[in-house]
Scaffold this motif. Sequence first.
Motif, PDB file in Angstrom:
ATOM      1  N   GLN A 225       0.824  -1.208   0.000  1.00  0.00           N
ATOM      2  CA  GLN A 225       0.000   0.000   0.000  1.00  0.00           C
ATOM      3  C   GLN A 225       0.860   1.262   0.000  1.00  0.00           C
ATOM      4  O   GLN A 225       0.535   2.249  -0.677  1.00  0.00           O
ATOM      5  N   PHE A 226       1.961   1.230   0.751  1.00  0.00           N
ATOM      6  CA  PHE A 226       2.918   2.344   0.723  1.00  0.00           C
ATOM      7  C   PHE A 226       3.429   2.543  -0.702  1.00  0.00           C
ATOM      8  O   PHE A 226       3.498   3.660  -1.211  1.00  0.00           O
ATOM      9  N   GLU A 227       3.768   1.442  -1.343  1.00  0.00           N
ATOM     10  CA  GLU A 227       4.281   1.483  -2.714  1.00  0.00           C
ATOM     11  C   GLU A 227       3.240   2.054  -3.676  1.00  0.00           C
ATOM     12  O   GLU A 227       3.564   2.866  -4.556  1.00  0.00           O
ATOM     13  N   ALA A 228       1.990   1.649  -3.498  1.00  0.00           N
ATOM     14  CA  ALA A 228       0.923   2.162  -4.363  1.00  0.00           C
ATOM     15  C   ALA A 228       0.774   3.674  -4.207  1.00  0.00           C
ATOM     16  O   ALA A 228       0.551   4.392  -5.194  1.00  0.00           O
ATOM     17  N   ARG A 229       0.890   4.170  -2.975  1.00  0.00           N
ATOM     18  CA  ARG A 229       0.843   5.618  -2.750  1.00  0.00           C
ATOM     19  C   ARG A 229       2.000   6.320  -3.462  1.00  0.00           C
ATOM     20  O   ARG A 229       1.838   7.398  -4.029  1.00  0.00           O
ATOM     21  N   MET A 230       3.174   5.706  -3.449  1.00  0.00           N
ATOM     22  CA  MET A 230       4.326   6.281  -4.153  1.00  0.00           C
ATOM     23  C   MET A 230       4.048   6.434  -5.644  1.00  0.00           C
ATOM     24  O   MET A 230       4.526   7.371  -6.291  1.00  0.00           O
ATOM     25  N   GLY A 231       3.259   5.504  -6.172  1.00  0.00           N
ATOM     26  CA  GLY A 231       2.997   5.496  -7.608  1.00  0.00           C
ATOM     27  C   GLY A 231       2.374   6.770  -8.128  1.00  0.00           C
ATOM     28  O   GLY A 231       2.602   7.158  -9.283  1.00  0.00           O
ATOM     29  N   SER A 232       1.598   7.457  -7.288  1.00  0.00           N
ATOM     30  CA  SER A 232       0.939   8.687  -7.747  1.00  0.00           C
ATOM     31  C   SER A 232       1.909   9.863  -7.863  1.00  0.00           C
ATOM     32  O   SER A 232       1.528  10.937  -8.331  1.00  0.00           O
TER      33      SER A 232
END
Length: 416
Positions: A225-232
């Motif tokens: 989930q942290f990684e997904a937030r980074m994606g933006s």
Amino acid sequence: MRIIDLLRRGVLLALCAAASARGGTLVIESWRGDDKTLWDQVLIPAFERHHPGIEVRFAASPPTGYDASVASRLASGGAGDLIACRPFDASLSLYKKGYLDRLNGKPGMQNFAPTALLAWQTDDGKDTFCMPVASVIHGFLYNKKIFRKLDLQPPKTVDEFFAVLDVLKKSGVAPLALGTAEQWESSQMVFTNIGPNFWRGEEGRKALIAGRARFTDAPFVDALQFEARMGSYLPASSTTQSYGDSQAQFAAGRAAIYPAGSWDIAYFSQVPGLEFGAFAPPVRKRGDACFISDHMDIGLGVARNSKNKEDAYKFLAWVGSQEFADLYTDRLTGVFTLSDHLIAVRNPVAKQMKEWRNSCASTIRLNAQVLNRGQPGMESELWDVNARVLNGSLAPQEAADRLQQGFAKWYKPQQK
């Protein structure tokens, strides 16, 4: 006997004595062609000053074909005397096939802590087959000029990290120099960089191996989930952006933060006018224990069929020495020797990253030990899954489900 015959005989005896003293040329096999100058101009000459009768040659093979080519040469008896060892299974396979010597108790090995030996031991820890040489550390590099201009401080927690990214994005500065075209960065520079603070480093990694934890457990999903937030916060071109593109973007000051391996320090240190520092992967909240990916990268073994075994062990003992540790760490910026010797790291950013070991617990890349032994291969799975999470094409929970399902297909402790 005529005088001329005596002279000839004397010359022959002298040549034979010289050849005997010198022995055959020691050959070091490696995949690190970019290290050849260091070995040829610094390390080998330093060893030969102590052992003038021993000649050493560094021979590099292309990295992508190294494992297969060195295994083939070892099988045929045509390999070098000293073999650069990748961590864990690739070198363990060579040892199990009888290609590498057992190094327990050999001179120089006493200078390494048990934890440093892990990547080059049998699963039961009884045999060590390569001497540890160096590790690399993961974290984040940041552009100091951009941070000063926007009055930003290196973040320490998850909330602080995303607050910094928000400020950068609103100011028109690309927050992250990161692409997913090559995929490996998504896994090694992001997931196994930030993840240990979620799954508590070795505790979580070993729990997966023991079957006590699943990829679908909260710590692993939280990391995704942290990684997904980074994606933006990725560049618009991230899906086609290569590792080299990301390096160029950060070097040119067109992005403020670069998810890094410590080996990148050497490259950026050569960029005129680039002021950069480093910060460790953020923890959940202040006061939490911190964990860093301090990954064992390269070791050195002795070929069992070496014709220069005595000289090979002299060289290996020197690789375990203070002198080698000093030279290697000083000249190969961002790659840290694994011996117990006290080393003065001169590059300020490399020194900063190395000092994280004093305050954070070290762990290795999540899938390095055991988890790559089945199909689907964990390495390739992590590359693809993490790239897709960063790109927003795979949700964190779906990514965790896929990793767990693939793992459980072949790993019995995960089938309980």
